[in-house]
Design a protein around this motif. Structure first.
Motif, PDB file in Angstrom:
ATOM      1  N   ASP A   6       0.817  -1.201   0.000  1.00 55.00           N
ATOM      2  CA  ASP A   6       0.000   0.000   0.000  1.00 55.00           C
ATOM      3  C   ASP A   6       0.859   1.262   0.000  1.00 55.00           C
ATOM      4  O   ASP A   6       1.729   1.435   0.853  1.00 55.00           O
ATOM      5  CB  ASP A   6      -0.926   0.002   1.226  1.00 55.00           C
ATOM      6  N   CYS A   7       0.607   2.115  -0.961  1.00 56.92           N
ATOM      7  CA  CYS A   7       1.186   3.455  -1.012  1.00 56.92           C
ATOM      8  C   CYS A   7       0.047   4.427  -1.267  1.00 56.92           C
ATOM      9  O   CYS A   7      -1.057   4.026  -1.655  1.00 56.92           O
ATOM     10  CB  CYS A   7       2.219   3.576  -2.138  1.00 56.92           C
ATOM     11  N   ASP A   8       0.311   5.710  -1.079  1.00 53.10           N
ATOM     12  CA  ASP A   8      -0.721   6.694  -1.356  1.00 53.10           C
ATOM     13  C   ASP A   8      -0.788   7.009  -2.851  1.00 53.10           C
ATOM     14  O   ASP A   8      -1.842   6.939  -3.457  1.00 53.10           O
ATOM     15  CB  ASP A   8      -0.470   7.974  -0.546  1.00 53.10           C
ATOM     16  N   LYS A   9       0.358   7.340  -3.458  1.00 53.02           N
ATOM     17  CA  LYS A   9       0.396   7.695  -4.874  1.00 53.02           C
ATOM     18  C   LYS A   9       1.420   6.893  -5.670  1.00 53.02           C
ATOM     19  O   LYS A   9       1.277   6.719  -6.880  1.00 53.02           O
ATOM     20  CB  LYS A   9       0.730   9.182  -5.024  1.00 53.02           C
ATOM     21  N   LEU A  10       2.463   6.412  -5.022  1.00 56.68           N
ATOM     22  CA  LEU A  10       3.583   5.778  -5.709  1.00 56.68           C
ATOM     23  C   LEU A  10       3.209   4.423  -6.296  1.00 56.68           C
ATOM     24  O   LEU A  10       2.594   3.586  -5.632  1.00 56.68           O
ATOM     25  CB  LEU A  10       4.745   5.602  -4.734  1.00 56.68           C
ATOM     26  N   ILE A  11       3.605   4.201  -7.547  1.00 58.38           N
ATOM     27  CA  ILE A  11       3.517   2.905  -8.223  1.00 58.38           C
ATOM     28  C   ILE A  11       4.911   2.586  -8.741  1.00 58.38           C
ATOM     29  O   ILE A  11       5.551   3.439  -9.374  1.00 58.38           O
ATOM     30  CB  ILE A  11       2.521   2.932  -9.389  1.00 58.38           C
ATOM     31  N   ALA A  12       5.409   1.382  -8.479  1.00 57.76           N
ATOM     32  CA  ALA A  12       6.747   1.021  -8.937  1.00 57.76           C
ATOM     33  C   ALA A  12       6.837  -0.471  -9.191  1.00 57.76           C
ATOM     34  O   ALA A  12       6.319  -1.267  -8.398  1.00 57.76           O
ATOM     35  CB  ALA A  12       7.806   1.449  -7.918  1.00 57.76           C
ATOM     36  N   VAL A  13       7.475  -0.851 -10.295  1.00 60.60           N
ATOM     37  CA  VAL A  13       7.683  -2.258 -10.644  1.00 60.60           C
ATOM     38  C   VAL A  13       9.078  -2.407 -11.241  1.00 60.60           C
ATOM     39  O   VAL A  13       9.695  -1.440 -11.683  1.00 60.60           O
ATOM     40  CB  VAL A  13       6.629  -2.778 -11.651  1.00 60.60           C
ATOM     41  N   GLU A  14       9.566  -3.648 -11.255  1.00 61.88           N
ATOM     42  CA  GLU A  14      10.812  -3.996 -11.927  1.00 61.88           C
ATOM     43  C   GLU A  14      10.505  -4.977 -13.054  1.00 61.88           C
ATOM     44  O   GLU A  14       9.607  -5.816 -12.921  1.00 61.88           O
ATOM     45  CB  GLU A  14      11.791  -4.665 -10.966  1.00 61.88           C
ATOM     46  N   VAL A  15      11.269  -4.888 -14.132  1.00 60.68           N
ATOM     47  CA  VAL A  15      11.104  -5.801 -15.267  1.00 60.68           C
ATOM     48  C   VAL A  15      12.476  -6.319 -15.690  1.00 60.68           C
ATOM     49  O   VAL A  15      13.429  -5.542 -15.819  1.00 60.68           O
ATOM     50  CB  VAL A  15      10.411  -5.101 -16.454  1.00 60.68           C
ATOM     51  N   ILE A  16      12.564  -7.629 -15.903  1.00 61.28           N
ATOM     52  CA  ILE A  16      13.756  -8.258 -16.463  1.00 61.28           C
ATOM     53  C   ILE A  16      13.401  -8.781 -17.853  1.00 61.28           C
ATOM     54  O   ILE A  16      12.522  -9.632 -18.007  1.00 61.28           O
ATOM     55  CB  ILE A  16      14.263  -9.431 -15.595  1.00 61.28           C
ATOM     56  N   THR A  17      14.082  -8.256 -18.871  1.00 60.78           N
ATOM     57  CA  THR A  17      13.849  -8.670 -20.259  1.00 60.78           C
ATOM     58  C   THR A  17      15.043  -9.481 -20.729  1.00 60.78           C
ATOM     59  O   THR A  17      16.174  -8.973 -20.740  1.00 60.78           O
ATOM     60  CB  THR A  17      13.669  -7.438 -21.164  1.00 60.78           C
ATOM     61  N   PRO A  18      14.871 -10.749 -21.120  1.00 58.58           N
ATOM     62  CA  PRO A  18      16.001 -11.547 -21.604  1.00 58.58           C
ATOM     63  C   PRO A  18      16.634 -10.930 -22.844  1.00 58.58           C
ATOM     64  O   PRO A  18      15.980 -10.224 -23.620  1.00 58.58           O
ATOM     65  CB  PRO A  18      15.355 -12.907 -21.932  1.00 58.58           C
ATOM     66  N   GLY A  19      17.916 -11.193 -23.047  1.00 60.96           N
ATOM     67  CA  GLY A  19      18.616 -10.683 -24.213  1.00 60.96           C
ATOM     68  C   GLY A  19      17.902 -11.049 -25.507  1.00 60.96           C
ATOM     69  O   GLY A  19      17.515 -12.201 -25.697  1.00 60.96           O
ATOM     70  N   GLY A  20      17.728 -10.070 -26.389  1.00 61.89           N
ATOM     71  CA  GLY A  20      17.062 -10.291 -27.665  1.00 61.89           C
ATOM     72  C   GLY A  20      15.563 -10.120 -27.638  1.00 61.89           C
ATOM     73  O   GLY A  20      14.923 -10.130 -28.703  1.00 61.89           O
ATOM     74  N   ASN A  21      14.970  -9.938 -26.454  1.00 65.49           N
ATOM     75  CA  ASN A  21      13.516  -9.841 -26.338  1.00 65.49           C
ATOM     76  C   ASN A  21      13.028  -8.398 -26.276  1.00 65.49           C
ATOM     77  O   ASN A  21      13.787  -7.473 -26.015  1.00 65.49           O
ATOM     78  CB  ASN A  21      13.024 -10.592 -25.103  1.00 65.49           C
ATOM     79  N   TRP A  22      11.729  -8.243 -26.495  1.00 66.35           N
ATOM     80  CA  TRP A  22      11.040  -6.967 -26.366  1.00 66.35           C
ATOM     81  C   TRP A  22      10.152  -7.003 -25.125  1.00 66.35           C
ATOM     82  O   TRP A  22       9.540  -8.040 -24.819  1.00 66.35           O
ATOM     83  CB  TRP A  22      10.136  -6.713 -27.570  1.00 66.35           C
TER      84      TRP A  22
END
Length: 282
Positions: A159-175
């Protein structure tokens, strides 16, 4: 904004305290912030939160986070490619001290907010992790501070008031961050207005990737950036995606978002020319 305003190469916003320092004034907007602090062994860093809420997220190494009378031990991780991490939440109008015995690199993701929520610890095992897309669009998404999304999915694990944050790992060669999508206007139940920061790290020496942002309206944001470790891209408006990883080099990015909406929602609109091309986004 011009392309040079949107693509911030490593060091472009550095100062004596931070290797990356993006606040609303620097970005030319009103809500989202990101700082990267590097600590040598035994180093400390202290800051005040002001009118924003912040998450302290280890990128490499662990630390102790002191927030008023509370102390949180963050185990952290070897690198962003190794695993998810635990983290600490700091409310507005408080003082935060980060101390690291072994040293490390830490992201401070912030958003201007209204409610003052309690300081809390976010355990790594409770971070929702999903494998999204398939084939050359497959990637891993770590929803450590996500929010309600388009399509009814709700992976808000913290739970946050306004903040949204995520992490993404994209394998080499991918979109990833695909199909192109936007969140630059308020349409109840369909799209939320959010400013967004992409912060990148690339696995291995000499690695790079590409990030595209293109206009959703006349005179809107437009950039095609070659990104390397430590770079950031600002998305004040417009269609964004794809994020493309160089073959042989996985790409990490941290997304930090916030906006003026009364509720914390992550609702996006897909580009109609590309929405049928893959079964997922981010």
């Amino acid at each position: 904004m011009t392309s040079t305003d949107l693509h911030l190469p490593r060091g472009a916003t550095a100062n004596a305290q931070y290797t990356v320092d993006i606040d609303p004034k620097r970005a030319g907007w009103a809500h989202s912030s990101l700082r990267i602090v590097e600590l040598s062994p035994g180093g400390t860093h202290t800051f005040t939160t002001g009118d924003s809420e912040w998450i302290v997220l280890p990128l490499q190494g662990g630390c102790t986070v002191q927030i008023e009378e509370k102390e949180f031990q963050l185990l952290g991780r070897e690198s962003v490619f190794a695993s998810v991490s635990d983290f600490a939440y700091a409310p507005r109008e408080t003082r935060v001290q980060i101390a690291s015995g072994a040293g490390g690199r830490f992201a401070l993701a912030g958003a201007k907010c209204e409610r003052r929520l309690p300081a809390r610890y976010g355990p790594a095992p409770e971070v929702p992790v999903e494998q999204r897309g398939s084939g050359t669009c497959a990637r891993q998404v770590r929803n450590f501070a996500s929010a309600a999304r388009a399509g009814g999915a709700d992976e808000q694990g913290f739970d946050c008031d306004k903040l949204i944050a995520v992490e993404v790992i994209t394998p080499g060669g991918n979109w990833s961050s695909y199909p192109p999508h936007k969140h630059d206007e308020h349409r109840p139940g369909e799209e939320s207005e959010l400013e967004e920061i992409y912060y990148f790290e690339i696995d291995g020496p000499n690695g790079f990737g590409y990030q595209r942002v293109f206009p959703s309206r006349e005179g809107g944001s437009d950039v095609l950036a070659e990104v390397r470790s430590g770079d950031a891209v600002l998305v004040p408006d417009g269609w964004h995606g794809p994020s493309i990883a160089q073959p042989g080099h996985a790409m990490y990015y941290l997304n930090v978002m916030a906006g003026p909406g009364a509720t914390r929602e992550w609702r996006i609109c897909f580009h109609p020319d590309h929405v049928e091309s893959t079964g997922g986004y981010r």
